[in-house]
Design an enzyme around this catalytic site. Structure first.
Site, PDB file in Angstrom:
ATOM      1  N   THR A   1      25.634  63.911  79.108  1.00 31.56           N
ATOM      2  CA  THR A   1      25.640  63.127  77.874  1.00 31.56           C
ATOM      3  C   THR A   1      24.798  61.872  77.984  1.00 31.56           C
ATOM      4  O   THR A   1      24.183  61.430  77.010  1.00 31.56           O
ATOM      5  CB  THR A   1      27.086  62.745  77.502  1.00 31.56           C
ATOM      6  OG1 THR A   1      27.839  63.937  77.257  1.00 31.56           O
ATOM      7  CG2 THR A   1      27.149  61.870  76.270  1.00 31.56           C
TER       8      THR A   1
ATOM      9  N   TYR B   1      26.650  66.603  69.802  1.00 35.42           N
ATOM     10  CA  TYR B   1      25.292  66.245  70.182  1.00 35.42           C
ATOM     11  C   TYR B   1      24.759  67.253  71.204  1.00 35.42           C
ATOM     12  O   TYR B   1      25.472  68.150  71.656  1.00 35.42           O
ATOM     13  CB  TYR B   1      25.273  64.831  70.771  1.00 35.42           C
ATOM     14  CG  TYR B   1      26.278  64.647  71.885  1.00 35.42           C
ATOM     15  CD1 TYR B   1      25.984  65.029  73.190  1.00 35.42           C
ATOM     16  CD2 TYR B   1      27.538  64.120  71.619  1.00 35.42           C
ATOM     17  CE1 TYR B   1      26.916  64.892  74.198  1.00 35.42           C
ATOM     18  CE2 TYR B   1      28.477  63.975  72.632  1.00 35.42           C
ATOM     19  CZ  TYR B   1      28.165  64.366  73.915  1.00 35.42           C
ATOM     20  OH  TYR B   1      29.091  64.230  74.912  1.00 35.42           O
TER      21      TYR B   1
ATOM     22  N   SER C   1      27.009  69.287  82.250  1.00 34.10           N
ATOM     23  CA  SER C   1      27.713  69.412  83.532  1.00 34.10           C
ATOM     24  C   SER C   1      28.741  70.536  83.568  1.00 34.10           C
ATOM     25  O   SER C   1      29.205  70.895  84.647  1.00 34.10           O
ATOM     26  CB  SER C   1      28.370  68.087  83.928  1.00 34.10           C
ATOM     27  OG  SER C   1      29.504  67.802  83.137  1.00 34.10           O
TER      28      SER C   1
ATOM     29  N   THR D   1      29.961  64.140  82.206  1.00 35.11           N
ATOM     30  CA  THR D   1      31.308  63.709  82.597  1.00 35.11           C
ATOM     31  C   THR D   1      32.284  64.863  82.821  1.00 35.11           C
ATOM     32  O   THR D   1      33.309  64.677  83.476  1.00 35.11           O
ATOM     33  CB  THR D   1      31.897  62.762  81.538  1.00 35.11           C
ATOM     34  OG1 THR D   1      31.953  63.438  80.274  1.00 35.11           O
ATOM     35  CG2 THR D   1      31.065  61.500  81.420  1.00 35.11           C
ATOM     36  N   ASP D   2      31.987  66.048  82.300  1.00 33.61           N
ATOM     37  CA  ASP D   2      32.964  67.138  82.382  1.00 33.61           C
ATOM     38  C   ASP D   2      33.310  67.513  83.819  1.00 33.61           C
ATOM     39  O   ASP D   2      34.468  67.804  84.132  1.00 33.61           O
ATOM     40  CB  ASP D   2      32.453  68.369  81.638  1.00 33.61           C
ATOM     41  CG  ASP D   2      32.543  68.222  80.130  1.00 33.61           C
ATOM     42  OD1 ASP D   2      33.108  67.209  79.669  1.00 33.61           O
ATOM     43  OD2 ASP D   2      32.049  69.101  79.406  1.00 33.61           O
TER      44      ASP D   2
ATOM     45  N   LYS E   1      38.731  62.606  84.974  1.00 33.32           N
ATOM     46  CA  LYS E   1      38.527  62.432  83.537  1.00 33.32           C
ATOM     47  C   LYS E   1      39.856  62.674  82.841  1.00 33.32           C
ATOM     48  O   LYS E   1      40.487  63.714  83.040  1.00 33.32           O
ATOM     49  CB  LYS E   1      37.458  63.400  83.025  1.00 33.32           C
ATOM     50  CG  LYS E   1      37.068  63.169  81.579  1.00 33.32           C
ATOM     51  CD  LYS E   1      35.909  64.070  81.159  1.00 33.32           C
ATOM     52  CE  LYS E   1      35.514  63.770  79.706  1.00 33.32           C
ATOM     53  NZ  LYS E   1      34.355  64.587  79.264  1.00 33.32           N
TER      54      LYS E   1
ATOM     55  N   GLU F   1      58.890  73.382  96.939  1.00 36.17           N
ATOM     56  CA  GLU F   1      59.231  74.413  95.959  1.00 36.17           C
ATOM     57  C   GLU F   1      58.967  75.814  96.491  1.00 36.17           C
ATOM     58  O   GLU F   1      59.233  76.796  95.805  1.00 36.17           O
ATOM     59  CB  GLU F   1      58.427  74.188  94.682  1.00 36.17           C
ATOM     60  CG  GLU F   1      58.766  72.890  93.966  1.00 36.17           C
ATOM     61  CD  GLU F   1      60.202  72.854  93.481  1.00 36.17           C
ATOM     62  OE1 GLU F   1      60.714  73.901  93.055  1.00 36.17           O
ATOM     63  OE2 GLU F   1      60.809  71.770  93.552  1.00 36.17           O
TER      64      GLU F   1
END
Length: 358
Positions: free
Chosen positions: A41, A55, A88, A121-122, A194, A315
């Site tokens: 981006t 975009y 990304s 950023t992904d 993120k 667990e």
């Protein structure tokens, strides 16, 4: 008249070229920082100045990014390379290996003092953690992105990029591992995630806390990184051309073995089980994971929760099942560590040691 206009245009062009040359003239008193651009981006463009969703990512080249923030040249001698030009979500293992090798090559040069990587950023947090494990230098490596494209009103990319260059040029950043610089904050590549789909403050380290802030154009650190990284790790990608296949199986109410069986059938060498809560194993899933382990597939229990320590033998009886637990790593970062671990060993005790070390 035409000649006069042409002459004026030529003078203007020459003036621009001189201005650009002077902007990039090396100052021996400043650190040398290389920006490696990968797209995202921060290099994106929208149809209008108010387009902040929908975009097109990865359309602006590295030199344009540099020229858009001339203030950077007052804090470092900046050069740029376009390594990739992708959104990304398309980042792959092959991209990571190429990027890591280029970073290590550059940082081995005495005249390179720091690296900035522009990134979507992904998957930025994943690339940051991968590099945190395989970069072989104490020099700063800083990942940076933006949540708004370069054409948007109040685009966050320019100031993020400026801060990233300041950080990569700072002696205070040396030896702190791979860093993420976003929204006037400094985060550790291992711990950051993120946390919001669109907001500019999306990158958070909710439990461990950020490492520091930017204020007055300076990085201020308040916390140390304690997990081993970069020069302290046992991982070396210099001769690797591929990474072992490791996949993530997500858990949810009424989950069955379908995804696990399919991933094993597709050749997975390792599986991250993104379990509910403290990595719980649903009754329909446990036999499939046990069968996968019996076939030699490494199984790591993680959690979809996103925070907290994954308790060994909590667990599930991990000793009996011969499973590994992810400690505090989220599923996507646990996958990265397991891939690298599998380049060294198949021993679950050794791999568990790595999860508690890195």
């Amino acid at each position: 008249m035409l000649f006069q206009k042409s002459a004026q245009s030529m003078i203007a062009l020459l003036g621009f070229m001189v201005a650009v040359a002077s902007v990039h003239a090396a100052d021996p008193k400043l650190a040398n920082v290389t920006i490696l651009a990968t797209g995202g981006t921060i290099a994106g463009t929208g149809a209008t100045s108010t387009t902040t969703v929908g975009y097109t990512a990865a359309t602006v080249g590295v030199q344009t990014l540099i020229q858009a923030v001339p203030e950077m040249t007052k804090v470092a001698n900046v050069s740029g390379e376009q390594v990739f030009q992708i959104a990304s979500e398309n980042m792959s293992n092959e991209h990571w290996l190429t990027l890591a090798k280029r970073v290590n090559t550059l940082l081995a040069q005495k005249d390179v003092h720091g690296i900035v990587i522009t990134h979507g950023t992904d998957t930025l947090e994943e690339t940051a953690y991968f590099l945190n494990l395989v970069v072989k230098s104490k020099k700063p490596v800083v990942l940076v992105g933006s949540m708004r494209p370069s054409t948007a009103i109040s685009a966050d990319g320019p100031v993020n990029l400026y801060n990233a260059v300041v950080l990569a040029a700072s002696p205070d950043a040396v030896g702190r591992g791979v860093l993420v610089s976003m929204n006037d904050q400094i985060h550790a590549g291992r711990d950051v995630s993120k946390s919001n789909t669109t907001m500019v403050d999306t990158f958070r380290t909710p439990e461990m806390g950020m490492l520091g802030y930017f204020q007055g154009g300076k990085p201020l650190f308040y916390r140390q990184v304690v997990r081993k990284h970069t020069t302290e790790t046992e991982f070396d990608v210099s001769s690797l051309t591929a990474l072992p296949q490791v996949d993530v199986a997500y858990s949810y109410a009424n989950v069955g073995p379908t995804a696990i069986d399919a991933l094993v059938g597709a050749g997975a060498k390792g599986l991250i089980h993104a379990g509910v809560g403290n990595g719980s194993l649903p009754a329909k899933v446990r036999p499939a994971l046990s069968a996968a382990r019996a076939k030699g597939v490494l199984v790591v229990r993680s959690s979809r929760v996103g925070q907290g320590i994954l308790a060994r033998n909590g667990e599930a009886n991990d000793d009996e099942l011969d499973f590994v637990v992810a400690d505090t790593l989220n599923p996507q970062k646990a996958r990265i560590l397991l891939m690298l671990a599998l380049t060294k060993t198949n021993n679950t005790k050794e791999i568990q040691r790595m999860f508690y070390t890195y």
